[in-house]
Design an enzyme around this catalytic site. Structure first.
Site, PDB file in Angstrom:
ATOM      1  N   THR A  28       0.854  -1.200   0.000  1.00  0.00           N
ATOM      2  CA  THR A  28       0.000   0.000   0.000  1.00  0.00           C
ATOM      3  C   THR A  28       0.885   1.243   0.000  1.00  0.00           C
ATOM      4  OG1 THR A  28      -1.788  -1.133   1.134  1.00  0.00           O
ATOM      5  CG2 THR A  28      -1.719   1.264   1.384  1.00  0.00           C
ATOM      6  N   THR A  31       4.334   4.331  -3.638  1.00  0.00           N
ATOM      7  CA  THR A  31       5.359   3.541  -4.325  1.00  0.00           C
ATOM      8  C   THR A  31       4.788   2.179  -4.727  1.00  0.00           C
ATOM      9  OG1 THR A  31       6.891   4.608  -2.779  1.00  0.00           O
ATOM     10  CG2 THR A  31       7.811   2.935  -4.219  1.00  0.00           C
ATOM     11  N   GLY A  84       6.090  -0.681   0.023  1.00  0.00           N
ATOM     12  CA  GLY A  84       6.887   0.504   0.327  1.00  0.00           C
ATOM     13  C   GLY A  84       7.223   0.555   1.807  1.00  0.00           C
ATOM     14  N   LYS A  96       6.658   1.275   8.974  1.00  0.00           N
ATOM     15  CA  LYS A  96       5.597   1.299   7.983  1.00  0.00           C
ATOM     16  C   LYS A  96       4.305   1.755   8.650  1.00  0.00           C
ATOM     17  CE  LYS A  96       4.924  -1.873   4.990  1.00  0.00           C
ATOM     18  NZ  LYS A  96       4.601  -0.803   4.031  1.00  0.00           N
ATOM     19  N   GLY A  97       3.336   2.080   7.804  1.00  0.00           N
ATOM     20  CA  GLY A  97       2.029   2.453   8.334  1.00  0.00           C
ATOM     21  C   GLY A  97       1.667   3.902   8.112  1.00  0.00           C
ATOM     22  N   GLU A 105      -0.499  -5.148   6.160  1.00  0.00           N
ATOM     23  CA  GLU A 105       0.827  -5.240   5.539  1.00  0.00           C
ATOM     24  C   GLU A 105       1.713  -6.224   6.300  1.00  0.00           C
ATOM     25  OE1 GLU A 105       1.320  -0.799   3.560  1.00  0.00           O
ATOM     26  OE2 GLU A 105       1.845  -1.070   5.648  1.00  0.00           O
TER      27      GLU A 105
HETATM   28  O1  5RP Z   1       3.351   1.600   5.076  1.00  0.00           O
HETATM   29  C1  5RP Z   1       2.752   2.104   4.171  1.00  0.00           C
HETATM   30  C2  5RP Z   1       1.284   2.203   4.146  1.00  0.00           C
HETATM   31  O2  5RP Z   1       0.722   1.780   5.349  1.00  0.00           O
HETATM   32  C3  5RP Z   1       3.490   2.623   2.996  1.00  0.00           C
HETATM   33  O3  5RP Z   1       4.211   1.585   2.428  1.00  0.00           O
HETATM   34  C4  5RP Z   1       4.404   3.710   3.434  1.00  0.00           C
HETATM   35  O4  5RP Z   1       3.642   4.707   4.080  1.00  0.00           O
HETATM   36  C5  5RP Z   1       5.175   4.322   2.266  1.00  0.00           C
HETATM   37  O5  5RP Z   1       4.280   4.983   1.419  1.00  0.00           O
HETATM   38  P1  5RP Z   1       4.782   5.795   0.168  1.00  0.00           P
HETATM   39  O6  5RP Z   1       5.288   4.799  -0.818  1.00  0.00           O
HETATM   40  O7  5RP Z   1       3.542   6.524  -0.316  1.00  0.00           O
HETATM   41  O8  5RP Z   1       5.846   6.759   0.627  1.00  0.00           O
END
Ligand code: 5RP
Length: 231
Positions: A28, A31, A84, A96-97, A105
């Protein structure tokens, strides 16, 4: 090079890990969404894969682009998760999160034989914790859970604000129906100790420290792609 181009480059490199017939965990965030777009092109060209999405948002994008989906009930063992991260630290420990999908995830990553993280170089850090640590909590007993987290953190010499995540003037609610407290500790030198302490608090559903899960990190920077691995 702009941020989106770096994300696309990392996502494209991750595609080289995807083989025909694989059962994928699909992450999610912005990326991971670039990865889904590139994956969908390969699927349209004949690649046969099936994926478990880590959020409703990712599920919707996969459905829109024609990536075949399954669930962990139907497909409990996965070959590879691509996702990501908000921070990537020593030994590929992650925060993450940021997108609020940490619980699914982590469940999906733990069900996968391999987790590959994709990010731009700015996410690579020497010590985790500058990015506020997302902690998913049950709605019931929120105030008591917050105090318990503060006490657990203080015992590890960690301090900083614990902020209830909001969106559009309302509390942010995860796909699992829980709330998120973002913990601004600044630095988390002992990630394992904090992880264990948070898991011991009944109101904590999960936290965004991913320890021992990622085996590969693909980092895209102005000078190209760098791959970090963790045996
Ligand atoms: O952990 C996540 C979602 O819960 C994403 O992987 C994390 O926030 C990175 O996001 P982005 O690729 O938009 O920087």
């Amino acid at each position: 090079m702009d941020a989106r181009t770096l994300k696309i480059k990392a996502a494209a490199e991750a595609l080289t890990y995807v083989k025909n017939g694989m059962r994928l965990g699909i992450g999610t965030g912005s990326t991971a969404e670039e990865f889904v777009r590139l994956l969908a092109e390969k699927v349209a060209a004949g690649l046969d894969v099936i994926g478990v999405p880590t959020s409703e948002r990712t599920a919707a994008l996969c459905q829109e682009l024609g990536v075949r989906l399954t669930t962990l009930e139907e497909t409990p063992v996965l070959d590879l998760t691509i996702d990501g991260a908000d921070e990537i630290g020593p030994e590929l420990a992650l925060i993450k999160g940021g997108g609020g999908a940490l619980l699914r995830e982590k469940i999906v990553a733990a069900a996968s034989a391999q987790m590959v993280v994709i990010a731009d170089e700015s996410k690579n850090v020497e010590v985790l914790g500058k990015f506020p640590l997302p902690i998913e909590v049950n709605r019931f007993g929120l105030a008591a859970t917050k105090i318990a987290i503060e006490k657990a953190a203080a015992a590890l010499d960690l301090s900083g604000s614990l902020t209830l995540r909001m969106t559009g003037g309302e509390a942010f609610v995860t796909d699992g129906g829980h709330l998120i407290l973002d913990a601004s500790f600044g630095r988390i030198p002992d990630t394992r100790a904090l992880s264990n302490a948070l898991h011991a608090i009944p109101g904590v559903v999960e936290h965004g420290l991913f320890l021992g899960l990622a085996r590969v990190a693909i980092l895209a920077g102005a000078d190209g792609i760098r791959t970090r691995t963790q045996p």
